[in-house]
Design an enzyme around this catalytic site. Structure first.
Site, PDB file in Angstrom:
ATOM      1  N   CYS A  20     -14.153 -49.297   9.285  1.00 46.53           N
ATOM      2  CA  CYS A  20     -15.352 -48.814   8.596  1.00 46.53           C
ATOM      3  C   CYS A  20     -16.607 -49.477   9.187  1.00 46.53           C
ATOM      4  O   CYS A  20     -17.029 -49.105  10.272  1.00 46.53           O
ATOM      5  CB  CYS A  20     -15.213 -49.061   7.091  1.00 46.53           C
ATOM      6  SG  CYS A  20     -16.407 -48.133   6.097  1.00 46.53           S
TER       7      CYS A  20
ATOM      8  N   HIS B   6     -10.024 -46.369   6.117  1.00 42.56           N
ATOM      9  CA  HIS B   6      -9.424 -47.656   5.718  1.00 42.56           C
ATOM     10  C   HIS B   6      -7.899 -47.548   5.744  1.00 42.56           C
ATOM     11  O   HIS B   6      -7.278 -47.225   4.735  1.00 42.56           O
ATOM     12  CB  HIS B   6      -9.878 -48.034   4.307  1.00 42.56           C
ATOM     13  CG  HIS B   6     -11.302 -48.459   4.215  1.00 42.56           C
ATOM     14  ND1 HIS B   6     -11.686 -49.786   4.258  1.00 42.56           N
ATOM     15  CD2 HIS B   6     -12.442 -47.733   4.084  1.00 42.56           C
ATOM     16  CE1 HIS B   6     -13.012 -49.855   4.156  1.00 42.56           C
ATOM     17  NE2 HIS B   6     -13.484 -48.630   4.048  1.00 42.56           N
TER      18      HIS B   6
ATOM     19  N   GLU C  99      -5.714 -49.753   5.653  1.00 43.75           N
ATOM     20  CA  GLU C  99      -5.016 -50.772   4.854  1.00 43.75           C
ATOM     21  C   GLU C  99      -4.563 -50.249   3.493  1.00 43.75           C
ATOM     22  O   GLU C  99      -3.584 -50.745   2.917  1.00 43.75           O
ATOM     23  CB  GLU C  99      -5.917 -52.004   4.651  1.00 43.75           C
ATOM     24  CG  GLU C  99      -7.138 -51.820   3.774  1.00 43.75           C
ATOM     25  CD  GLU C  99      -8.394 -51.379   4.524  1.00 43.75           C
ATOM     26  OE1 GLU C  99      -9.502 -51.595   4.013  1.00 43.75           O
ATOM     27  OE2 GLU C  99      -8.244 -50.793   5.615  1.00 43.75           O
TER      28      GLU C  99
END
Length: 570
Positions: free
Chosen positions: A409, A536, A538
């Site tokens: 990001c 993102h 994750e």
């Protein structure tokens, strides 16, 4: 609610997890672990987190105050505990699985304005409490595991501590819910602290006694007690708690400090938590003996790892590691897949900046020593201009010294800013977010949201990214997929007007959205691993299924990437 067995009525079973004495005891991990144990017994599990704060969601809350904002597939910005639920239970939750005081009051006030209450005086009881009960019952029936039909058990975590003013309406609503569904459909687990005081090391039960007394005064009686402690609690402590808290000794469980949180479900299983819950909820006909073989293997594998890899995490909120909880978990998943322990070097980005050398020279020197001593560099997401110059320096160091780099990001935007300044010579190149007057806005606001309102104005939730270059590292790591669906949380994007100039530097934009105007993935040519992503990754990482890009970073950091890519066949 409809079950799968020929449409027969099957009541939802609820497990409520509350906390007492102090906050931060690990209710979220306890609730997740209870879910894991029940799931291992062949039961389908869903979960709900109640946050008693007035915010509508976690979107505008500072990571320093509340930890990271976890983003769901549907764009819900929620408490980080929902991230724990998704990772532990491997489910996909929705924004409605996070209930806040703000959401409840908003829904009641909207009804009141529409005249739905037919002129009645709108009160906390029954209108707010009814709204809470209805919300819980509705959300509990929505499947989150990809199968049809409602789950067998809904685990509800009540945030905060029993006795907080904010949680009172929820406690009352849950008391009413327990009464209306009946004892065999409701199990209350109370998590409390058993501290050790003085050199004698006596385990004190009084805080738990007071906490349970408070809970019972509010109309809820615990069926199980989960005692948090640094060391295993003694049998006489359990007997004393049983006498004063009216909970049988067999239902008093202990979660002491463990090497890693993957041990918590195993601790609960070994103490018969599943048996107590199955008995309380009368689930004997559905539940099977718990199968936690893969979970045991995962926990023990991690304990036996001896080699580690140093990862430089260059961010803004490094003072509170919960600010990057999903990133650290994704690194853990990737490292374990490579038989390594993650050794994260937390570097405050501002400590890398030139100003820091004059003001705090020791911190400056330490930050650079940690950066240079790491095997890879990760710049995670964030908002605001503090520390941006330090992140730019970290990205430059990674690029020039061929250190594996992953920018997420903001970390991707930092790469674009750094290359624009260092290679293209655009000295004042910047993001409009940090410098609205910059002559070279290489990162700009892309209107899919509002400029003035902070909450729910971003590009949020799962969006599709099309990978244009089948030969790029990203494509190979995603096993040749033509597109990937990953979660987003951002307002600013790479300026499409600068793509030509940026491409001339060796920067390749290998992934974009369906319109082709929003850049999603960048890679740097002639670099072992330099990847920036606007999304993102994750948020979708799981213990047994690490995120492809995090796995790539760790493989590159340990010199194993090429051999891994050579082995892939797709």
């Amino acid at each position: 609610m409809e079950g799968e067995g020929g449409g027969a009525e099957r009541p939802m079973k609820y497990v409520l997890v509350t906390g007492g004495v102090v906050s931060g005891l690990g209710k979220g991990v306890t609730a997740s672990s209870v879910g894991v144990v029940l799931k291992s017994c062949g039961l389908r599990v869903t979960s709900i987190k109640i946050d008693p704060y007035l915010n509508t969601d976690a979107g505008t809350m500072s990571p320093f105050e509340h930890g990271e904002v976890f983003v769901l597939d549907d764009g819900g910005e929620v408490d980080l505990d929902l991230g724990n639920y998704e990772r532990f239970l491997d489910v996909t939750l929705t924004r409605d699985n996070n209930i806040t005081t703000g959401k409840i009051y908003q829904s009641v006030l909207e009804k009141e304005r529409k005249g739905d209450y037919l002129g009645k005086t709108v009160q906390v009881v029954p209108h707010i409490t009814d709204a809470v009960k209805n919300w819980i019952e509705l959300v509990a029936s929505v499947p989150v595991d990809g199968k049809e039909g409602a789950a067998d058990v809904c685990v509800i975590e009540l945030g905060g501590t029993v006795g907080d003013i904010e949680s009172m309406p929820f406690i009352e609503a849950l008391r009413q819910l327990s009464f209306s569904v009946g004892k065999e459909n409701f199990c209350l687990i109370h998590v409390s602290l058993v501290p050790v005081l003085g050199v004698v090391g006596e385990q004190k039960t009084k805080p738990t006694q007071h906490s349970v007394r408070e809970l019972r005064a509010l109309g809820l009686t615990p069926d199980l007690l989960v005692c948090r402690s640094s060391q295993p609690i003694q049998e006489n402590t359990k007997v004393k708690l049983s006498q004063f808290c009216h909970v049988s000794v067999s239902n008093i469980l202990n979660i002491h400090d463990v090497p890693n949180i993957w041990h918590v479900p195993l601790l609960l299983r070994s103490q018969g938590a599943h048996e107590a819950i199955v008995k309380q909820l009368n689930l004997f006909s559905k539940a099977t003996p718990p199968d936690l073989m893969s979970w045991t293997q995962m926990a023990e594998t991690y304990d036996n790892l001896t080699n580690s890899v140093k990862i430089a995490m260059v961010g803004k909120y490094t003072g509170l590691t919960d600010s990057y909880l999903s990133v650290t978990k994704a690194l853990l998943h990737a490292c374990v897949a490579c038989s390594l322990r993650p050794s994260i070097e937390w570097i405050a980005a501002s400590d890398l900046e030139d100003e820091s050398a004059a003001v705090t020279p020791e911190a400056h020197e330490l930050a650079w020593r940690m950066l240079k001593g790491s095997s890879c560099i990760l710049v995670p997401g964030g908002f605001g201009d503090r520390g941006v110059q330090g992140m730019v320096l970290a990205a430059k160091y990674a690029r020039e010294h061929k250190i594996p780099y992953l920018g997420i990001c903001l970390g991707m935007q930092i790469s674009v800013i750094e290359i624009s300044r260092s290679i293209l010579g655009l000295q004042r190149a910047n993001s409009e977010e940090f410098d609205p007057q910059t002559p070279d806005p290489v990162v700009i606001f892309m209107p899919e949201g509002s400029r003035t309102h902070m909450g729910s104005t971003m590009r949020l939730g799962t969006r599709r990214t099309f990978i244009k270059e089948p030969d790029c590292i990203t494509s190979k790591l995603y096993k040749g997929a033509a597109y990937v669906d990953e979660r987003h949380r951002h307002r600013y994007e790479v300026n499409p007007n600068y793509l030509g100039k940026l491409s001339s530097t060796g920067l390749e934009f290998v992934g974009n959205d369906e319109s082709g105007t929003r850049m999603e993935v960048l890679e740097l040519r002639d670099h072992p691993y330099y990847i920036g992503v606007q999304f993102h990754p994750e948020f979708k990482s799981r213990p047994a299924k690490p995120s492809a890009l995090f796995l790539g970073l760790i493989l590159a950091a340990t010199g194993q990437l090429q051999s891994y890519l050579d082995r892939l066949r797709f």
